[in-house]
Design a protein around this motif. Structure first.
Motif, PDB file in Angstrom:
ATOM      1  N   ASN A 131      -3.096 -16.561  35.167  1.00  0.00           N
ATOM      2  CA  ASN A 131      -3.311 -16.579  33.720  1.00  0.00           C
ATOM      3  C   ASN A 131      -4.270 -15.486  33.265  1.00  0.00           C
ATOM      4  N   GLY A 132      -5.254 -15.161  34.098  1.00  0.00           N
ATOM      5  CA  GLY A 132      -6.199 -14.115  33.724  1.00  0.00           C
ATOM      6  C   GLY A 132      -5.525 -12.761  33.594  1.00  0.00           C
ATOM      7  N   LYS A 134      -2.281 -12.264  32.970  1.00  0.00           N
ATOM      8  CA  LYS A 134      -1.387 -12.314  31.811  1.00  0.00           C
ATOM      9  C   LYS A 134      -2.157 -12.165  30.510  1.00  0.00           C
ATOM     10  N   ARG A 135      -3.321 -12.822  30.421  1.00  0.00           N
ATOM     11  CA  ARG A 135      -4.127 -12.704  29.193  1.00  0.00           C
ATOM     12  C   ARG A 135      -4.543 -11.257  28.955  1.00  0.00           C
ATOM     13  N   ARG A 136      -4.902 -10.565  30.017  1.00  0.00           N
ATOM     14  CA  ARG A 136      -5.318  -9.172  29.854  1.00  0.00           C
ATOM     15  C   ARG A 136      -4.142  -8.284  29.450  1.00  0.00           C
ATOM     16  N   GLN A 138      -1.568  -9.272  27.749  1.00  0.00           N
ATOM     17  CA  GLN A 138      -1.318  -9.603  26.343  1.00  0.00           C
ATOM     18  C   GLN A 138      -2.344  -8.942  25.440  1.00  0.00           C
ATOM     19  N   ALA A 139      -3.593  -8.836  25.933  1.00  0.00           N
ATOM     20  CA  ALA A 139      -4.633  -8.191  25.139  1.00  0.00           C
ATOM     21  C   ALA A 139      -4.382  -6.699  24.993  1.00  0.00           C
ATOM     22  N   ASN A 152      -8.841  -2.854  27.972  1.00  0.00           N
ATOM     23  CA  ASN A 152      -8.109  -3.908  28.671  1.00  0.00           C
ATOM     24  C   ASN A 152      -7.377  -3.390  29.895  1.00  0.00           C
TER      25      ASN A 152
END
Length: 210
Positions: A131-132, A134-136, A138-139, A152
């Motif tokens: 998840n970390g 993927k979040r980055r 997406q950022a 990012n």
């Protein structure tokens, strides 16, 4: 000033950046501990990535030496300059204290090019627990400007440095081209589509395991 994305510029830019990076990498990873000039160049490039404003007179030779005539000047196409500068600085961060090269060599590329999306997948191949990462990613896509993109992407490069055995390599020719393209609103979506496809596919993880 160029207002539209040029595939010709992207192609020439990628080859130029790759040449600069492999010159540094070959000198830095020598068995004798690397040349003082390569160590100094990587240190300058890392320091500039950390700074709030470029120290142009410090990194000028690292960036502009042998700047090809096929590439536009900074006035004609500032996006090309930003992409080249950023790719070199991210490489310097990625390579720091590594005795083996982190830029993917041509002999390992081809169908198995370690694009940015594939390299991000290798940070944690188990996407259900990534998840970390993927979040980055997406950022990066949601960043309102190029500086946000760089922040990012840098955080993901740092994860590549520390993941597993720290041996994730990256095709910096491809990344330089993406960093150029991402600065043009009409073309940036194509970059994120490729990154998503390369990240979501397991082709890169299969080739790494084989």
């Amino acid at each position: 000033m160029r207002r539209f994305f040029s595939r010709d510029v992207a192609k020439d830019l990628g080859y130029f950046v790759n040449g600069r990076i492999f010159k540094l990498q070959n000198e830095y990873t020598r068995r004798d501990g690397g040349t003082p000039s390569s160590r100094a160049a990587l240190a300058r490039l890392r320091r500039d990535l950390d700074g709030g404003a470029p120290v142009w007179m410090s990194i000028g030779a690292d960036l502009f030496e042998d700047w090809p005539q096929t590439l536009p000047s900074a006035e004609e196409d500032p996006a090309a300059l930003r992409a080249a500068k950023t790719a070199l600085e991210l490489y310097a961060l990625h390579q720091q204290s590594r005795r083996s090269g982190v830029a993917q060599g041509a002999e390992d590329a081809g169908k198995n090019r370690m694009t940015f999306g594939r390299a991000c997948r290798l940070i944690n191949p188990d996407t259900e627990h990534a998840n970390g990462v993927k979040r980055r990613l997406q950022a990066v896509e949601a960043a309102p400007d190029f500086n946000g993109v760089v922040r990012n992407v840098r955080s993901l490069i740092m994860l590549m440095r520390t993941a597993g055995d720290g041996a994730i390599t990256l095709d910096y020719r491809s990344l330089a081209q993406d960093l150029y393209q991402i600065q043009f609103p009409e073309a940036r979506g194509e970059v994120f589509m490729r990154w998503s496809m390369d990240y979501s596919s397991d082709a890169g993880t299969r080739s790494r395991r084989s």
